[in-house]
Design an enzyme around this catalytic site. Structure first.
Site, PDB file in Angstrom:
ATOM      1  N   HIS A 191       5.317 -23.338  32.979  1.00  0.00           N
ATOM      2  CA  HIS A 191       3.919 -23.589  32.606  1.00  0.00           C
ATOM      3  C   HIS A 191       3.368 -22.484  31.716  1.00  0.00           C
ATOM      4  O   HIS A 191       2.642 -22.742  30.762  1.00  0.00           O
ATOM      5  CB  HIS A 191       3.044 -23.725  33.866  1.00  0.00           C
ATOM      6  CG  HIS A 191       3.388 -24.938  34.676  1.00  0.00           C
ATOM      7  ND1 HIS A 191       3.130 -25.040  36.012  1.00  0.00           N
ATOM      8  CD2 HIS A 191       4.006 -26.101  34.320  1.00  0.00           C
ATOM      9  CE1 HIS A 191       3.554 -26.216  36.456  1.00  0.00           C
ATOM     10  NE2 HIS A 191       4.096 -26.873  35.450  1.00  0.00           N
TER      11      HIS A 191
ATOM     12  N   ASP B 147       7.913 -30.766  36.110  1.00  0.00           N
ATOM     13  CA  ASP B 147       6.724 -31.348  36.760  1.00  0.00           C
ATOM     14  C   ASP B 147       6.992 -32.767  37.277  1.00  0.00           C
ATOM     15  O   ASP B 147       6.536 -33.125  38.363  1.00  0.00           O
ATOM     16  CB  ASP B 147       5.542 -31.403  35.783  1.00  0.00           C
ATOM     17  CG  ASP B 147       4.960 -30.021  35.510  1.00  0.00           C
ATOM     18  OD1 ASP B 147       5.526 -29.018  36.008  1.00  0.00           O
ATOM     19  OD2 ASP B 147       3.940 -29.934  34.786  1.00  0.00           O
TER      20      ASP B 147
ATOM     21  N   GLU C  33      30.635 -28.221  42.899  1.00  0.00           N
ATOM     22  CA  GLU C  33      30.213 -28.721  41.578  1.00  0.00           C
ATOM     23  C   GLU C  33      31.354 -28.663  40.579  1.00  0.00           C
ATOM     24  O   GLU C  33      32.098 -27.671  40.515  1.00  0.00           O
ATOM     25  CB  GLU C  33      29.066 -27.878  40.981  1.00  0.00           C
ATOM     26  CG  GLU C  33      27.714 -28.127  41.587  1.00  0.00           C
ATOM     27  CD  GLU C  33      26.620 -27.276  40.961  1.00  0.00           C
ATOM     28  OE1 GLU C  33      26.712 -26.927  39.759  1.00  0.00           O
ATOM     29  OE2 GLU C  33      25.659 -26.946  41.685  1.00  0.00           O
TER      30      GLU C  33
ATOM     31  N   GLN D 215      15.507 -29.673  39.798  1.00  0.00           N
ATOM     32  CA  GLN D 215      16.041 -30.430  38.675  1.00  0.00           C
ATOM     33  C   GLN D 215      15.762 -31.931  38.754  1.00  0.00           C
ATOM     34  O   GLN D 215      15.831 -32.614  37.731  1.00  0.00           O
ATOM     35  CB  GLN D 215      17.550 -30.182  38.546  1.00  0.00           C
ATOM     36  CG  GLN D 215      17.859 -28.723  38.238  1.00  0.00           C
ATOM     37  CD  GLN D 215      19.340 -28.448  38.108  1.00  0.00           C
ATOM     38  OE1 GLN D 215      20.006 -28.140  39.082  1.00  0.00           O
ATOM     39  NE2 GLN D 215      19.872 -28.574  36.903  1.00  0.00           N
TER      40      GLN D 215
ATOM     41  N   ARG E 107      25.230 -33.832  48.250  1.00  0.00           N
ATOM     42  CA  ARG E 107      24.768 -32.450  48.349  1.00  0.00           C
ATOM     43  C   ARG E 107      23.472 -32.308  47.554  1.00  0.00           C
ATOM     44  O   ARG E 107      23.463 -32.546  46.346  1.00  0.00           O
ATOM     45  CB  ARG E 107      25.835 -31.507  47.797  1.00  0.00           C
ATOM     46  CG  ARG E 107      25.356 -30.071  47.597  1.00  0.00           C
ATOM     47  CD  ARG E 107      26.462 -29.204  46.992  1.00  0.00           C
ATOM     48  NE  ARG E 107      26.003 -27.856  46.715  1.00  0.00           N
ATOM     49  CZ  ARG E 107      25.751 -27.366  45.497  1.00  0.00           C
ATOM     50  NH1 ARG E 107      25.920 -28.116  44.418  1.00  0.00           N
ATOM     51  NH2 ARG E 107      25.341 -26.128  45.350  1.00  0.00           N
TER      52      ARG E 107
ATOM     53  N   TYR F   9      33.449 -25.041  36.223  1.00  0.00           N
ATOM     54  CA  TYR F   9      33.280 -25.923  35.070  1.00  0.00           C
ATOM     55  C   TYR F   9      34.304 -25.691  33.956  1.00  0.00           C
ATOM     56  O   TYR F   9      34.708 -26.622  33.310  1.00  0.00           O
ATOM     57  CB  TYR F   9      31.859 -25.750  34.474  1.00  0.00           C
ATOM     58  CG  TYR F   9      30.766 -26.358  35.324  1.00  0.00           C
ATOM     59  CD1 TYR F   9      30.176 -25.641  36.362  1.00  0.00           C
ATOM     60  CD2 TYR F   9      30.330 -27.654  35.098  1.00  0.00           C
ATOM     61  CE1 TYR F   9      29.173 -26.200  37.145  1.00  0.00           C
ATOM     62  CE2 TYR F   9      29.326 -28.225  35.876  1.00  0.00           C
ATOM     63  CZ  TYR F   9      28.745 -27.503  36.890  1.00  0.00           C
ATOM     64  OH  TYR F   9      27.758 -28.061  37.666  1.00  0.00           O
TER      65      TYR F   9
ATOM     66  N   HIS G 117      18.506 -23.297  45.892  1.00  0.00           N
ATOM     67  CA  HIS G 117      19.070 -23.560  44.564  1.00  0.00           C
ATOM     68  C   HIS G 117      18.024 -23.157  43.513  1.00  0.00           C
ATOM     69  O   HIS G 117      17.486 -23.998  42.790  1.00  0.00           O
ATOM     70  CB  HIS G 117      19.479 -25.031  44.438  1.00  0.00           C
ATOM     71  CG  HIS G 117      20.431 -25.337  43.308  1.00  0.00           C
ATOM     72  ND1 HIS G 117      21.636 -25.987  43.491  1.00  0.00           N
ATOM     73  CD2 HIS G 117      20.354 -25.076  41.985  1.00  0.00           C
ATOM     74  CE1 HIS G 117      22.250 -26.125  42.317  1.00  0.00           C
ATOM     75  NE2 HIS G 117      21.491 -25.580  41.376  1.00  0.00           N
TER      76      HIS G 117
ATOM     77  N   ASN H  60      23.159 -21.299  46.194  1.00  0.00           N
ATOM     78  CA  ASN H  60      23.915 -21.813  45.066  1.00  0.00           C
ATOM     79  C   ASN H  60      24.043 -20.716  44.014  1.00  0.00           C
ATOM     80  O   ASN H  60      23.047 -20.251  43.466  1.00  0.00           O
ATOM     81  CB  ASN H  60      23.224 -23.018  44.432  1.00  0.00           C
ATOM     82  CG  ASN H  60      24.010 -23.565  43.247  1.00  0.00           C
ATOM     83  OD1 ASN H  60      25.095 -24.116  43.433  1.00  0.00           O
ATOM     84  ND2 ASN H  60      23.502 -23.372  42.032  1.00  0.00           N
ATOM     85  N   GLU H  61      25.265 -20.271  43.744  1.00  0.00           N
ATOM     86  CA  GLU H  61      25.583 -19.380  42.631  1.00  0.00           C
ATOM     87  C   GLU H  61      24.791 -18.082  42.598  1.00  0.00           C
ATOM     88  O   GLU H  61      23.935 -17.881  41.717  1.00  0.00           O
ATOM     89  CB  GLU H  61      25.397 -20.132  41.303  1.00  0.00           C
ATOM     90  CG  GLU H  61      26.229 -21.389  41.208  1.00  0.00           C
ATOM     91  CD  GLU H  61      26.180 -22.046  39.832  1.00  0.00           C
ATOM     92  OE1 GLU H  61      25.284 -21.701  39.052  1.00  0.00           O
ATOM     93  OE2 GLU H  61      27.040 -22.885  39.545  1.00  0.00           O
TER      94      GLU H  61
ATOM     95  N   ASN I 150      31.743 -23.678  42.614  1.00  0.00           N
ATOM     96  CA  ASN I 150      31.319 -24.417  41.421  1.00  0.00           C
ATOM     97  C   ASN I 150      32.204 -23.968  40.272  1.00  0.00           C
ATOM     98  O   ASN I 150      32.257 -22.772  39.957  1.00  0.00           O
ATOM     99  CB  ASN I 150      29.860 -24.128  41.067  1.00  0.00           C
ATOM    100  CG  ASN I 150      28.880 -24.759  42.046  1.00  0.00           C
ATOM    101  OD1 ASN I 150      29.278 -25.490  42.961  1.00  0.00           O
ATOM    102  ND2 ASN I 150      27.600 -24.485  41.859  1.00  0.00           N
TER     103      ASN I 150
HETATM  104  C1  GBH Z   1      25.387 -24.983  37.629  1.00  0.00           C
HETATM  105  O1  GBH Z   1      25.293 -23.728  37.059  1.00  0.00           O
HETATM  106  C2  GBH Z   1      24.143 -25.156  38.441  1.00  0.00           C
HETATM  107  O2  GBH Z   1      24.413 -25.015  39.818  1.00  0.00           O
HETATM  108  C3  GBH Z   1      23.398 -26.422  38.185  1.00  0.00           C
HETATM  109  O3  GBH Z   1      22.098 -26.306  38.667  1.00  0.00           O
HETATM  110  C4  GBH Z   1      23.448 -26.740  36.708  1.00  0.00           C
HETATM  111  O4  GBH Z   1      22.652 -27.828  36.385  1.00  0.00           O
HETATM  112  C5  GBH Z   1      24.880 -26.997  36.349  1.00  0.00           C
HETATM  113  O5  GBH Z   1      25.682 -25.910  36.646  1.00  0.00           O
HETATM  114  C6  GBH Z   1      25.094 -27.324  34.877  1.00  0.00           C
HETATM  115  O6  GBH Z   1      24.731 -26.255  34.074  1.00  0.00           O
HETATM  116  O7  GBH Z   1      27.812 -18.674  28.228  1.00  0.00           O
HETATM  117  O8  GBH Z   1      25.718 -17.536  27.959  1.00  0.00           O
HETATM  118  O9  GBH Z   1      25.857 -19.905  27.527  1.00  0.00           O
HETATM  119  C7  GBH Z   1      26.194 -23.385  36.065  1.00  0.00           C
HETATM  120  C8  GBH Z   1      26.140 -21.902  35.786  1.00  0.00           C
HETATM  121  C9  GBH Z   1      25.335 -21.559  33.571  1.00  0.00           C
HETATM  122  C10 GBH Z   1      27.280 -20.395  34.375  1.00  0.00           C
HETATM  123  C11 GBH Z   1      25.704 -21.204  32.158  1.00  0.00           C
HETATM  124  C12 GBH Z   1      27.655 -20.070  32.979  1.00  0.00           C
HETATM  125  C13 GBH Z   1      26.969 -19.714  30.762  1.00  0.00           C
HETATM  126  C14 GBH Z   1      25.894 -19.065  29.958  1.00  0.00           C
HETATM  127  N1  GBH Z   1      26.503 -21.592  34.429  1.00  0.00           N
HETATM  128  N2  GBH Z   1      26.514 -19.988  32.115  1.00  0.00           N
HETATM  129  S1  GBH Z   1      26.358 -18.783  28.312  1.00  0.00           S
END
Ligand code: GBH
Length: 487
Positions: A46, A59, A385, A26, A84, A318, A129, A173-174, A316
């Site tokens: 690509h 890239d 996260e 990323q 991290r 959110y 990751h 990661n995840e 992680n």
């Molecule tokens: C993290 O993943 C990652 O570790 C990180 O790389 C990423 O940049 C960051 O979060 C922000 O996204 O409900 O069908 O739209 C988060 C994993 C991705 C889990 C999206 C829930 C929902 C898909 N999440 N997902 S949807």
């Protein structure tokens, strides 16, 4: 609990650690220079630019491969305890196999680690990751159990090279995102559509690979390197939509099948997949006339091999959703979401974000931390996260509101509920390549101008917020804190 608001200065325990997170694909860019090999994200972006929202790729990304020193200055400016970041497997081992180690890759990560240490910032490494070397995908990737061996070979190289200075390791990661998005049909690289079969095979490999690498560290490196090793598992909070026992059960089933899939084998007293999950997939597989469950079993030896293989639970988190019961249809097509079969939605009153899956629902965080405490006997939790996306504004008040709320709930979980959380990290330092969303969704505390060849970085308002927050959290120690709470 008058003292429990973080808004007038936070009151976290003195030894609590704050940090920030990133991931190699990323931010690094330099996808084919200095000996780096091709990985599955290089290949996919690509060959199929249209699979990324803005038809971009990694890239160049933030060009951190060249600007890592600037980035460490920005990180240092925040006053964090740790950073991290993840290693690019194909930058260190261009073909993925450990027969050749790329000296420029070694030099790159040594530079970062040494510079962080010079600034008193602890380097924390995620070994994987999401950027699998393409040659290993050519062998089938994660659904192929042999990938666990290659992963262990790679991890050994990392311990040998960096373990003298790196004291916290995260294997994966995840895992659910790796398996469901990569092999189940979620659209992430390598974008294979085999939900209900390959995602479970992938999961089996990841759990075995994680355990293998834990034992490797434990047996051969822990004694001389004195570090810790764990895994990062992600989940939202699933709030039952109503008090109806069916909705309550649906919320619990979601947690067990999405989070427990990984945590139960590693952190529970019984080991193995959650019983709910095993039974459910076995029953549905039988109804679909499969000879055996699509969820591949672990034997007793494997269950023991995986159990207890983590010094901490990397989390992680959110957001939160409402979960409710959905009846199983008569004919059930093969897929993970049909195995789970729970309805999810959000409360229209919740504050949304630029990502459909992220709402500002801080209380869900506290509930999740309490669920973990109850389910796994209060393990040490490292929040690896937490963060909120914007679409380009510098005055990111929504992010500040989100972080403030989540940190408040975290504090309550620690001080009032006695949840054993010892570290917290914001995703992310910089706006970066947000996978299938390209550069349209921005998680950084620092803004990055992606049309500028220099990729100029500038602070958003949240830089000052996080900086002040960390500074004020240093004011009290945990003994003082406890007495404030009990007063
Ligand atoms: C993290 O993943 C990652 O570790 C990180 O790389 C990423 O940049 C960051 O979060 C922000 O996204 O409900 O069908 O739209 C988060 C994993 C991705 C889990 C999206 C829930 C929902 C898909 N999440 N997902 S949807």
């Amino acid at each position: 609990f008058a003292f429990l608001s973080t808004s007038s200065g936070s009151h976290f325990p003195k030894n609590f650690k704050f940090g920030v997170s990133t991931a190699s694909y990323q931010i690094e860019g330099a996808w084919n220079v200095s000996g780096k090999g091709e990985n599955i994200w290089d290949r996919m972006t690509h060959e199929h630019p249209n699979w990324i929202e803005d038809r971009t790729n990694g890239d160049v990304a933030c060009d951190s491969y060249h600007q890592w020193k600037t980035d460490i200055e920005l990180i240092n400016n925040l006053g964090v305890d740790f950073y991290r970041f993840s290693l690019s497997w194909s930058r260190l081992l261009p073909t993925g196999f450990s027969n050749y180690v790329n000296p420029d890759g070694v030099r790159y990560y040594n530079g970062i680690i040494n510079e962080l240490l010079k600034n008193n910032i602890e380097p924390i490494i995620t070994i994987y990751h999401w950027d699998l070397p393409q040659p290993i995908q050519n062998e089938g990737g994660w659904p192929n159990i042999v990938t666990a061996e290659y992963f262990a070979d790679y991890a050994k190289v990392a311990f040998e090279l960096f373990g003298d200075r790196v004291k916290t390791w995260i294997t994966f990661n995840e895992p659910i995102e790796i398996c469901q998005n990569g092999y189940g049909g979620g659209g992430k690289a390598p974008r294979i559509f085999s939900s209900g079969v390959s995602d479970y095979l992938c999961g089996r490999t990841l759990l075995m690979a994680h355990a293998k690498v834990f034992h490797l560290y434990d047996r051969h490196y822990r004694h001389k390197q004195q570090g810790k090793i764990g895994v990062t598992i992600n989940t939202g909070w699933f709030e039952p939509k109503s008090n109806d026992p069916k909705d309550v059960a649906a919320a619990e089933l979601s947690l067990q099948m999405m989070f427990g899939w990984w945590t139960n084998p590693i952190f529970s007293k019984t080991g193995d997949y959650p019983l709910l999950m095993k039974d459910r997939i076995a029953n549905i597989s039988r109804a679909q006339h499969f000879k055996r469950s699509r969820l591949p079993n672990f034997n007793n030896e494997e269950i023991k091999f995986i159990q207890g293989t983590s010094d901490f639970l990397g989390l992680n988190h959110y957001s939160t959703v409402l979960a409710s019961y959905a009846p199983l249809p008569n004919v059930i097509p093969v897929s993970f979401s049909n195995d789970l079969n729970v309805k999810t939605e959000v409360d229209p009153k919740w504050i949304p974000s630029a990502a459909t899956w992220i709402h500002d629902v801080p209380w869900g965080f506290r509930k999740l931390l309490n669920w973990i405490k109850g389910e796994y006997n209060n393990p040490p939790v490292f929040v690896t996260e937490n963060g909120y996306p914007d679409v380009g504004q510098f005055n990111d008040m929504e992010r500040i509101h989100y972080l403030q709320g989540y940190l408040d709930e975290l504090l309550k979980a620690i001080l009032v509920d006695d949840c054993n959380v010892y570290a917290y990290s914001v995703w992310s330092v910089l706006d970066n390549m947000e996978w299938n969303r390209g550069y349209t969704l921005k998680f950084g505390l620092y803004h990055v101008n992606f049309t500028d060849p220099k990729r100029k970085r500038s602070p958003k308002s949240s830089v000052q917020f996080y900086k002040d927050f960390i500074k004020s959290s240093r004011k009290f120690d945990s003994i003082e804190m406890k007495s404030m709470v009990s007063n």
